[in-house]
Design a protein around this motif. Structure first.
Motif, short mmCIF file in Angstrom:
data_model
loop_
_atom_site.label_atom_id
_atom_site.label_comp_id
_atom_site.label_asym_id
_atom_site.label_seq_id
_atom_site.Cartn_x
_atom_site.Cartn_y
_atom_site.Cartn_z
N ALA A 170 0.83 -1.21 0.00
CA ALA A 170 0.00 0.00 0.00
C ALA A 170 0.86 1.26 0.00
N VAL A 171 1.93 1.24 0.80
CA VAL A 171 2.83 2.40 0.86
C VAL A 171 3.61 2.54 -0.45
N GLN A 172 4.03 1.39 -1.01
CA GLN A 172 4.83 1.43 -2.25
C GLN A 172 4.00 1.83 -3.47
N HIS A 173 2.82 1.21 -3.64
CA HIS A 173 2.04 1.42 -4.87
C HIS A 173 1.00 2.53 -4.75
N ARG A 174 0.63 2.94 -3.51
CA ARG A 174 -0.45 3.93 -3.30
C ARG A 174 -1.65 3.59 -4.19
N PRO A 175 -2.30 2.45 -3.96
CA PRO A 175 -3.39 2.03 -4.85
C PRO A 175 -4.60 2.96 -4.78
N SER A 176 -5.47 2.86 -5.78
CA SER A 176 -6.70 3.66 -5.80
C SER A 176 -7.69 3.15 -4.77
N ALA A 177 -7.62 1.86 -4.43
CA ALA A 177 -8.53 1.26 -3.45
C ALA A 177 -7.92 -0.03 -2.90
N VAL A 178 -8.44 -0.47 -1.74
CA VAL A 178 -7.97 -1.72 -1.11
C VAL A 178 -9.18 -2.58 -0.77
N VAL A 179 -9.11 -3.87 -1.10
CA VAL A 179 -10.08 -4.85 -0.60
C VAL A 179 -9.34 -5.66 0.46
N LEU A 180 -9.84 -5.64 1.70
CA LEU A 180 -9.08 -6.14 2.85
C LEU A 180 -9.82 -7.23 3.61
N ASP A 181 -9.15 -8.35 3.81
CA ASP A 181 -9.68 -9.44 4.63
C ASP A 181 -9.31 -9.20 6.10
N VAL A 182 -10.21 -9.49 7.04
CA VAL A 182 -9.89 -9.30 8.47
C VAL A 182 -8.99 -10.42 8.98
N LEU A 228 -6.24 -12.17 8.47
CA LEU A 228 -4.92 -12.40 7.87
C LEU A 228 -4.06 -13.23 8.83
N PRO A 229 -3.06 -13.96 8.32
CA PRO A 229 -2.33 -14.90 9.20
C PRO A 229 -1.43 -14.24 10.24
N ASP A 230 -0.89 -13.04 9.96
CA ASP A 230 0.08 -12.45 10.90
C ASP A 230 -0.51 -11.38 11.81
N HIS A 231 -1.49 -10.61 11.31
CA HIS A 231 -2.15 -9.58 12.14
C HIS A 231 -3.58 -9.46 11.69
N SER A 232 -4.43 -8.94 12.56
CA SER A 232 -5.82 -8.70 12.19
C SER A 232 -5.88 -7.64 11.09
N GLY A 233 -6.77 -7.85 10.11
CA GLY A 233 -6.97 -6.85 9.06
C GLY A 233 -7.46 -5.53 9.62
N LEU A 234 -8.15 -5.57 10.79
CA LEU A 234 -8.61 -4.32 11.42
C LEU A 234 -7.42 -3.46 11.82
N SER A 235 -6.35 -4.12 12.28
CA SER A 235 -5.13 -3.40 12.63
C SER A 235 -4.50 -2.77 11.38
N VAL A 236 -4.54 -3.50 10.27
CA VAL A 236 -4.03 -2.97 8.99
C VAL A 236 -4.84 -1.73 8.58
N LEU A 237 -6.18 -1.83 8.70
CA LEU A 237 -7.06 -0.71 8.37
C LEU A 237 -6.70 0.51 9.21
N ASP A 238 -6.51 0.30 10.51
CA ASP A 238 -6.16 1.40 11.41
C ASP A 238 -4.83 2.02 11.01
N ARG A 239 -3.84 1.18 10.69
CA ARG A 239 -2.53 1.72 10.31
C ARG A 239 -2.59 2.49 9.00
N LEU A 240 -3.38 1.99 8.05
CA LEU A 240 -3.55 2.71 6.78
C LEU A 240 -4.15 4.10 7.03
N LYS A 241 -5.12 4.17 7.95
CA LYS A 241 -5.82 5.43 8.20
C LYS A 241 -5.02 6.38 9.11
N HIS A 242 -3.95 5.88 9.73
CA HIS A 242 -3.10 6.75 10.55
C HIS A 242 -1.80 7.13 9.85
#
Length: 389
Positions: A35-47, A49-63
């Motif tokens: 996401a940081v490298q490509h700066r996509p137009s949109a993300v489809v995100l699964d909650v 995920l094997p290493d961290h919750s997708g909710l944590s990813v969502l929070d990090r993207l928004k911060h």
């Protein structure tokens, strides 16, 4: 971001049919980096995920100022819709998902990307306050529209749609509550996400009352102009670096204190003095009050003491797993035996990121886990995800 490869392939093929270019990431870390490298137009995100919750990813993207404007649509086997929407997701789908639902979600993302001008409805009866809010939120690509009464607000929502609505709860002709009641009941009006702008904190009862009107909208309290700007720019998916310099400065100020941690009480259960110091120096400057326990027994005693003082109730526990006298897993099991603590968020801190350790933590009753050494941003993200709203 999806670890179920057959499902990821279905989404990938559909997106290609709609002329999107795609990148697949199967873990949270891989997804964040992409996401940081490509700066996509949109993300489809699964909650899940094997290493961290997708909710944590969502929070990090928004911060992260570089990625917070990217629309994120969450797909999950479990219902975390309210949390995902509150964290800034544009939509939420529960698995199993039909092909038509995926097509509709991708088309909505496309519509959002093509829409250049955003519209904000500000419902405020004080003319001076209304004028200052319009100045605060308006930019070259954000049109602000004012309404001084509930009747005027309904008239606006009958005739057009808005990306976001800022609402004062005390209006001359009706309360904000009855206005939301009307919007949730009658299909004649569009119902945008609502940010309640109030000079004080919303009480838990008020939040509950507001939430009753609609499960599908996000209602957030914003006490300061900085916080209001932060919430509105998040909803509108505005690129931070493209905002006027004064708005960028205000957003920086809003983030220096963390609204999720402000005034909250965190119990840190940890026997290593260095870790206690590190956690305290992360949490206290962000507005949290920290209570310390050196083992599981002390943790149970601290929670017991807090029960007698409603104002001192613990909001979240950071639980080290390896401790003397009573370890973290035993303490977590003991906590979960009590009805009063059934919903208390517990984040387990493990010595290593082994799959067995993680499963053991969740089986004992922890909501989530994190391996040491602690990554500050990831830890804050987990705390924001699990902190009761």
């Amino acid at each position: 971001m999806e670890d179920d490869e057959p499902f990821a392939r279905i989404v990938y093929d559909l997106a290609r049919e709609l002329d999107f270019q795609c990148v697949i990431a199967t873990t949270a870390e891989e997804g964040m980096a992409a996401a940081v490298q490509h700066r996509p137009s949109a993300v489809v995100l699964d909650v899940g995920l094997p290493d961290h919750s997708g909710l944590s990813v969502l929070d990090r993207l928004k911060h992260d100022a570089r990625t917070r404007h990217i629309p994120v649509h969450v797909v999950s086997a479990h219902d975390y819709a309210q949390t995902a929407l509150a964290l800034g997701a544009v939509g939420y789908m529960l698995k199993p998902v039909k092909r038509e639902q995926l097509v509709e979600a991708l088309e909505r993302l496309e519509t959002r990307l093509e829409q250049r001008l955003r519209r904000v409805l500000i419902v405020e009866d004080d003319a001076v306050q209304l004028d200052s809010m319009r100045k605060l939120l308006g930019t070259h690509d954000v049109e602000t529209v004012g309404a001084g009464t509930a009747a005027e607000c309904l008239e606006r929502l009958r005739g057009s749609t808005f990306d976001c609505m800022v609402l004062d709860l005390t209006l001359p002709d009706a309360s904000g509550y009855s206005l939301l009641e009307t919007l949730s009941r009658e299909d004649a009006y569009s119902f945008p996400p609502v940010i309640v702008y109030t000079g004080r904190d919303l009480s838990a009862d008020e939040e509950q009352r507001l939430r009753r009107y609609s499960k599908s909208i996000i209602i957030k309290g914003a006490r300061s102009p900085e916080r209001l700007l932060d919430e509105v720019t998040l909803f509108l998916h505005q690129v931070v670096s493209e905002l006027p310099a004064e708005q960028q400065r205000m957003l920086e100020k809003a983030r220096s204190r963390d609204a999720t941690l402000e005034g909250r009480r965190v119990l840190v259960v940890e026997d290593d003095v260095r870790n206690v110091f590190a956690l305290t120096s992360i949490l206290e400057p962000r507005g949290a009050t920290v209570t310390i326990a050196r083992n599981g027994r002390e943790a149970l005693a601290a929670l017991e003491r807090a029960l007698g003082h409603p104002g001192a109730a613990i909001d979240l526990v950071l639980m080290d797993v390896m401790m003397p006298e009573m370890d973290g897993l035993t303490a977590t099991r003991e906590i979960r035996k009590r009805d009063v603590w059934k919903k208390l968020p517990i984040i387990a801190l493990t010595a290593k990121a082994m799959r067995d350790d993680q499963e053991e933590c969740l089986a004992a009753g922890a909501n989530d886990y994190m391996a040491k050494p602690l990554d500050i941003e990831k830890l804050l993200s987990l705390i924001r995800v699990w902190m009761p709203r």
